[in-house]
Design a protein around this motif. Structure first.
Motif, PDB file in Angstrom:
ATOM      1  N   MET A 162      18.403  20.427  33.438  1.00 53.55           N
ATOM      2  CA  MET A 162      17.924  21.799  32.540  1.00 53.55           C
ATOM      3  C   MET A 162      19.114  21.342  30.537  1.00 53.55           C
ATOM      4  SD  MET A 162      18.720  26.012  33.268  1.00 53.55           S
ATOM      5  CE  MET A 162      19.093  27.210  32.040  1.00 53.55           C
ATOM      6  N   TYR A 174      21.379  20.760  38.637  1.00 52.14           N
ATOM      7  CA  TYR A 174      21.227  21.962  40.181  1.00 52.14           C
ATOM      8  C   TYR A 174      20.263  21.312  41.078  1.00 52.14           C
ATOM      9  CZ  TYR A 174      18.440  25.075  37.177  1.00 52.14           C
ATOM     10  OH  TYR A 174      17.782  25.784  36.270  1.00 52.14           O
ATOM     11  N   VAL A 225      24.750  28.086  29.390  1.00 56.87           N
ATOM     12  CA  VAL A 225      24.705  26.270  29.574  1.00 56.87           C
ATOM     13  C   VAL A 225      24.363  26.205  28.775  1.00 56.87           C
ATOM     14  CG1 VAL A 225      22.942  24.657  30.333  1.00 56.87           C
ATOM     15  CG2 VAL A 225      23.362  27.499  31.786  1.00 56.87           C
ATOM     16  N   TRP A 269      20.694  32.075  31.917  1.00 59.72           N
ATOM     17  CA  TRP A 269      19.457  32.049  32.950  1.00 59.72           C
ATOM     18  C   TRP A 269      19.470  30.987  33.263  1.00 59.72           C
ATOM     19  CZ3 TRP A 269      18.337  35.586  28.863  1.00 59.72           C
ATOM     20  CH2 TRP A 269      17.371  34.701  27.527  1.00 59.72           C
ATOM     21  N   LEU A 270      19.168  30.395  34.963  1.00 58.07           N
ATOM     22  CA  LEU A 270      18.344  28.893  35.584  1.00 58.07           C
ATOM     23  C   LEU A 270      16.893  28.930  35.239  1.00 58.07           C
ATOM     24  CD1 LEU A 270      21.268  28.308  37.655  1.00 58.07           C
ATOM     25  CD2 LEU A 270      21.650  27.923  35.390  1.00 58.07           C
ATOM     26  N   SER A 314      23.461  31.756  36.122  1.00 60.10           N
ATOM     27  CA  SER A 314      24.730  30.807  36.279  1.00 60.10           C
ATOM     28  C   SER A 314      25.809  32.215  35.829  1.00 60.10           C
ATOM     29  CB  SER A 314      25.084  29.896  36.043  1.00 60.10           C
ATOM     30  OG  SER A 314      25.085  30.134  34.750  1.00 60.10           O
ATOM     31  N   GLN A 318      22.823  20.680  32.403  1.00 59.83           N
ATOM     32  CA  GLN A 318      23.601  21.447  34.086  1.00 59.83           C
ATOM     33  C   GLN A 318      22.506  20.154  35.139  1.00 59.83           C
ATOM     34  OE1 GLN A 318      24.854  25.287  33.448  1.00 59.83           O
ATOM     35  NE2 GLN A 318      24.721  25.212  36.199  1.00 59.83           N
TER      36      GLN A 318
END
Lengths: 320, 663
Positions: free
Chosen positions: B278, B319, B313, B285-286, B309, B317
């Motif tokens: 990202m 994940y 961010v 938020w992701l 998270s 990032q």
């Protein structure tokens, strides 16, 4: 406390002597090179620590990258600084005597066999080191100067050779003993020429310095090394008859003797006056002899005789 | 004059070059007055070097310092914080030029330069900016070398090459440290760069989404373990908007709070395994496909099924997630949430509400009502456009019954209002839809213009159901993407003429663009993303188990090995070997010295040998033999016979007590 320090120093010298024995030619290798980080090197480590803290706090891999790169550079600098000294050959060169009060020149030769060396520093601390570069395959004559304060042999001791190249983060150095020394003659002191008293049979003649007269001229003989150059027969030389020396008879009969006993002042003053006399007489082309307590040098007017006299004056009374 | 303490020409040259190079990448976020400041200080320093100017006096320096501080205050409004801090650091870096008199000052300045390089990484960590930073790094190293060089050295490029060589020598070691050094969490929190970012926000009006649709910036990339699912299944949830004030949709207060509780859900159907990289959003938020189960260190599932998270961010990032697209979401809805998802502001959209009541009467079943609504969008002359007419106070009334022109935010918003008015709990989901497949890299690129809004409504016992009214109006938006949907209108990325995504129609350039993106993706995944879990997984695949002791030992051993290899390469010891006779003579000298016979300076080999024979009668024969052999080889110029010398040397060594033999 002081004696403890002195003992420590003596032990260090003994250790150095074992490790780097005195020699006229020394090649720097791992037995002879020491290396530690400089203050700048420690500052560099501090910088790396700061960068690392930044990298950790920002979780930034590029900051890690740079911190590790600089750290690796630091490690690599050890090898490179060592390399900037290793393999260098230092060779003793003969020195030229000087008089007290002059700058003594101690020459040596740096020989770079396999690679060039940059930013070398040589000298005897606490005097400032002087810099030198040597190209690959070349040799450089380096002249180091020290003030000549006392007559006799000037032995500067072990020479420090160091290099901070390339990054200044480390200093690699060695202490080499190339057996370097300079003969320091006494400082010439002008004054009456201390001539020896020849039983006072010829008072006026004795003190009078007779300039080389034409009437004493005997003839020509071929030049031999050591002959006084003032007596070269240049005209004959220009005619192509080779080097000839004019011979004079007049001086042979009544030799001029310089005598320590007839000089005035203390020991050092007498030596200085004698030095001046030796120089003057030689310059004027006189043959002369010299007497010091325990030393007698037969009369001559050659350059080598002059040097022998000066040497005797320089070393008079000093332990050999 | 103290020669070596002054700053040599080469060093100054490279230091000035490095300063210029270090400042350039910062120009995007520092005030432009730094450029004239640098020019003045640099010019002044050069004049000082040429002895045409003097160092500034105390009051000039004080004035400059005050001026710079005032400048920072004026430009940033503060002197604290990352941006102001960086400006201050850069200004000090430049001003220090005028105080640089001795080697030590230059050293400090160079160290500062490295620090400034790192601050640039905080703002921009792309492959390109890293590659660029190699320039200032090499220049700073060259300046460091220049400090040691002779003042008469006139070849700056040779110094730069030397610097580059040293950096290359350090490279393998650096990689080793980079791979093995354990990444630990932040020691304390730091100010973060203040960067303007495009992306989804906590609240949304149609205009915001239109704004996003014009941006070709990258939002995130996704790699699937299996094949990439069809585009119409790729609804990337970012957050839900369940509060409507008549104009904007936003997160309700319950919804916004983190970790209220995890909603009940049941895993069902197929599983998708994927990894997302990202871009920084500055939001917590992701992005995830429904319904995601994040690992504890990635984030937590929130009350509205978004993944969040623990911290915003702020950097790219990476994940991993597992998603169950067919999972049943919250079959029982708590009353609080039910009320929340039925709430409408009073005094807005009267016509829409009336129409909803009509629909309700017509379709008592929820499912039937939703279908009818979707069919309405499909059948009536609704038009998908990024240039909708401006709407007034009752925006949904005007949209549904008058203009009928709009994009996803209009359709989703209007549909939720209708559903709520009809008594069906519903909310807007904001996120991204679809993406562009990079065939060679086999991953998905999702841009800001893929931003999308859709609807989810709640059915008793079945949980939340996702529907997309935009699909009814413009199915090509979902199946092919925004560009197709706007093909007639030509409004795709208008105003962003240079956008890379515009190159999609030129095959060669498009391939280049995708290859470049793949390179960047790998850079981010393998270099920037080499943190925490990623590092652990990678080390495990190489070393088997990972414990820190073992890791440390491996690291130390590897560093030692690398340094040894480097030392061998640098010093080439095989070239340094003196001739065999010299080597053995030195050995014998050393051995004899231990036995008490030291060779004097200037003492010939023969005399030394005789003296030693007298001093150590027990070894006289051996000593004699060695020196005879030595002389024969050295002076008679005979073929070197190492063996004879070595044998003599060894016999002598045996004469020593064992603890002295190998000294």
């Amino acid at each position: 406390m002081r004696s403890l320090l002195a003992a420590q120093r003596a032990r260090w010298q003994r250790w150095l002597n074992r490790r780097i024995p005195p020699a006229r030619e020394v090649r720097l290798d791992q037995r002879r090179i020491f290396i530690i980080p400089t203050r700048q090197g420690l500052g560099f480590l501090l910088l790396i620590a700061l960068l690392l803290i930044g990298a950790i706090n920002y979780q930034n891999n590029l900051a890690y990258f740079l911190a590790f790169w600089l750290l690796s550079l630091f490690l690599v600098a050890i090898l490179n600084t060592y390399r900037s000294l290793s393999g260098l050959v230092l060779r003793h060169l003969p020195s030229v005597p000087v008089f007290v009060g002059e700058q003594a020149c101690l020459p040596l030769e740096l020989i770079a066999e396999r690679r060039s060396y940059q930013a070398l520093a040589l000298g005897w601390p606490p005097a400032q080191l002087s810099g030198a570069d040597v190209e690959q395959g070349g040799n450089t004559r380096v002249e180091l100067f020290l003030p000549a304060a006392k007559r006799g042999w000037l032995k500067p001791g072990r020479l420090r050779v160091e290099s901070r190249f390339p990054l200044g983060l480390f200093v690699a150095w060695s202490w080499v003993d190339l057996d370097q020394q300079v003969l320091v003659y006494p400082a010439p002191m002008a004054g009456a020429i201390p001539l020896a008293d020849h039983g006072a049979q010829d008072d006026d003649e004795g003190v009078r310095i007779i300039p080389a007269g034409v009437d004493d001229y005997q003839g020509l003989r071929t030049y031999q090394p050591g002959d006084n150059k003032r007596r070269l027969h240049w005209k004959a030389y220009s005619r192509g008859q080779g080097l000839l020396v004019k011979e004079f008879a007049g001086l042979a009969g009544r030799d001029v003797w310089l005598d320590f006993a007839s000089a005035s002042g203390g020991v050092e003053q007498r030596l200085s006056r004698l030095t001046h006399a030796v120089l003057t007489l030689h310059q004027q082309g006189h043959a002369f002899g010299m007497r010091l307590p325990g030393v007698e040098l037969a009369p001559s007017d050659s350059a080598s005789h002059r040097d022998a006299c000066l040497r005797a004056l320089a070393l008079y009374g000093l332990p050999t | 004059m103290s020669g070596p303490a002054l700053i040599p020409r080469i060093s100054l040259t490279w230091l000035l070059a490095a300063q210029a190079l270090v400042i350039i990448p910062h120009l995007l976020h520092v005030p432009t007055w730094l450029i004239p400041l640098w020019l003045v200080c640099g010019g002044w320093r050069i004049q000082i070097f040429r002895q045409r100017a003097d160092y500034p006096r105390g009051w000039v320096k004080a004035l400059l310092l005050v001026g710079v501080t005032a400048g920072v205050l004026l430009s940033h409004g503060t002197v604290v914080g990352l941006d102001a801090g960086v400006t201050l650091l850069l200004a000090t870096f430049v001003l220090k030029l005028l105080e640089m008199k001795r080697q030590r000052d230059a050293q400090v300045l160079i160290y500062m330069g490295f620090f400034v390089v790192v601050t640039a990484y905080l703002f921009e960590d792309s492959l390109l900016s890293f590659a660029y930073s190699l320039l200032p790094i090499s220049c700073l190293t060259a300046a460091l070398i220049g400090l040691q060089q002779s003042r008469f050295n006139q070849r700056p490029w040779a110094t730069w090459r030397l610097a580059a060589g040293l950096l290359l020598q350090a490279l393998p070691l650096m990689l080793l440290l980079f791979v093995f050094f354990p990444r630990i969490g932040p020691l304390w929190s730091m100010p973060t760069p203040d960067v303007a970012r495009t992306g989804l926000a906590e609240s949304m009006s149609p205009a915001d989404v239109a704004e996003l649709s014009r941006s070709s910036e990258l939002a995130f990339r996704a790699t699937f373990d299996g094949p990439i699912p069809a585009k119409e299944r790729l609804y990337w949830r970012a957050l839900t908007l369940d509060d409507f004030d008549g104009r904007r949709w936003s997160q309700s207060s319950i919804n916004r709070r983190a970790n209220v509780f995890e909603p009940p859900w049941q895993k069902q159907g197929e599983v998708l395994d994927y990894q997302i990289l990202m871009q920084p959003t500055g939001q917590p938020w992701l992005f995830a496909l429904d319904v995601a189960e994040p690992a504890a260190d990635v984030g937590r599932l929130q009350v509205d099924f978004r993944v969040q998270s623990a911290v915003p961010v702020e950097q790219a990032q990476l994940y991993r997630l597992q998603s169950w697209p067919e999972a049943v979401r919250q079959p029982q809805l708590p009353d609080v949430l039910r009320r929340l998802n039925l709430r409408l502001p009073s005094g807005f959209d009267p016509r829409t509400r009336a129409w909803a009541a009509e629909l309700r009467q017509q379709y008592p079943d929820d499912q039937a009502l939703v279908l009818a609504l979707l069919q309405h969008f499909n059948r009536e002359p609704f038009h998908y456009t990024l240039r909708p007419p401006v709407l007034g106070q009752h925006s949904n009334d005007e949209f549904l019954f008058a203009t009928r022109r709009g994009f996803c935010a209009h359709y989703a918003g209007a549909m939720v209002v209708v559903l709520r008015a009809a008594g069906i709990p519903a909310r807007v989901v904001a996120g991204y839809q679809g993406g562009e497949v990079n065939q060679t890299g086999n991953y998905l690129l999702v841009h800001q213009f893929d931003a999308h809004a859709w609807v989810e409504y709640w059915r008793p016992g079945k949980g939340w159901q996702s529907v997309d009214p935009t699909f009814e109006v413009a199915p090509e938006r979902i199946e092919f993407g925004l560009e197709e949907a706007l093909a007639d209108e030509g409004s795709f990325l208008e105003g962003d003429l240079l956008a890379g995504a515009r190159l999609r129609n030129i095959p060669l350039l498009n391939q280049l663009r995708l290859a470049w993106d793949e390179l960047n993706y790998n850079w981010q995944r393998w270099v920037l993303g080499y943190q925490g879990e990623q590092q652990l997984r990678w080390l495990q695949s190489w070393l088997g188990t990972v414990d820190w002791q073992r890791l440390g030992l491996t690291l130390v051993a590897a560093v030692a090995l690398l340094l040894m290899v480097l030392a061998t390469w640098l010093l080439k010891p095989w070239q340094a070997r003196p001739p065999a006779q010299q080597r053995y003579l030195q050995q014998v000298e050393r051995l004899l010295a231990h036995l008490g016979v030291q060779r004097q300076t200037g003492e010939g080999a023969r005399r030394f040998s005789q003296r030693a024979q007298v001093a150590i009668p027990a070894q006289a024969a051996v000593i004699k033999a060695f020196f005879q052999e030595y002389e024969r080889q050295v002076f008679a110029g005979e073929q070197v016979d190492e063996l004879a010398l070595r044998a003599a040397c060894q016999r002598l060594r045996r004469a020593l007590p064992w603890w002295q033999r190998w000294r």
